[in-house]
Design a protein around this motif. Sequence first.
Motif, PDB file in Angstrom:
ATOM      1  N   GLY A   1       0.808  -1.209   0.000  1.00 65.28           N
ATOM      2  CA  GLY A   1       0.000   0.000   0.000  1.00 65.28           C
ATOM      3  C   GLY A   1       0.846   1.266   0.000  1.00 65.28           C
ATOM      4  N   VAL A   2       2.144   1.108   0.095  1.00 62.48           N
ATOM      5  CA  VAL A   2       3.072   2.242   0.023  1.00 62.48           C
ATOM      6  C   VAL A   2       3.627   2.240  -1.402  1.00 62.48           C
ATOM      7  N   LYS A   3       3.159   3.194  -2.214  1.00 60.19           N
ATOM      8  CA  LYS A   3       3.472   3.174  -3.651  1.00 60.19           C
ATOM      9  C   LYS A   3       4.955   3.088  -3.960  1.00 60.19           C
ATOM     10  N   ALA A   4       5.778   3.892  -3.326  1.00 59.43           N
ATOM     11  CA  ALA A   4       7.219   3.893  -3.618  1.00 59.43           C
ATOM     12  C   ALA A   4       7.840   2.537  -3.277  1.00 59.43           C
ATOM     13  N   LEU A   5       7.443   1.969  -2.165  1.00 58.83           N
ATOM     14  CA  LEU A   5       7.963   0.655  -1.777  1.00 58.83           C
ATOM     15  C   LEU A   5       7.453  -0.430  -2.709  1.00 58.83           C
ATOM     16  N   ASP A   6       6.168  -0.393  -3.017  1.00 61.06           N
ATOM     17  CA  ASP A   6       5.604  -1.404  -3.923  1.00 61.06           C
ATOM     18  C   ASP A   6       6.254  -1.348  -5.295  1.00 61.06           C
ATOM     19  N   LYS A   7       6.563  -0.142  -5.762  1.00 66.36           N
ATOM     20  CA  LYS A   7       7.231  -0.011  -7.067  1.00 66.36           C
ATOM     21  C   LYS A   7       8.589  -0.707  -7.037  1.00 66.36           C
TER      22      LYS A   7
END
Length: 138
Positions: free
Chosen positions: A81-87
């Motif tokens: 759910g954390v976009k930067a981490l998921d990317k």
Amino acid sequence: MIRYGSEAYFLDYAQKARNLVNAPLVVTGGFRSEEGMNEAIDSGAVDMVGIGKPFALNPDLPNEIINGTNETIAMKPIRTGVKALDKKISSMLELVWYEQQFKLMGKGKEPNRNHGVWKTVFQMLKDNGTAAFQKRRA
């Protein structure tokens, strides 16, 4: 034309390989429905299909398919759910999350569809440090 081809990530490649090799071909990656699996095999493009992720959530899947009691497998993306981490880690996170399902089964336990994503992230860090976030394959 294979209607369920969008399920199988590498089916187009297998169809091309079929013209070049005289060996049994297996495709894995993306199959979610019995119809898609059967259609891929019936097309002649492949001889078998792999069902790793669906099997990790439903170890009785092959029996259900044989008995005609299977329903299409719903697969949710494994994300923090954390976009930067998921990317950065979504591919590795998903791979490790499913590995953890297999580990549960290896210990005689049932797969856990509600296994915490953050639990997986912390396990990745514990097991491998920051190397956990590096690509495993090309």
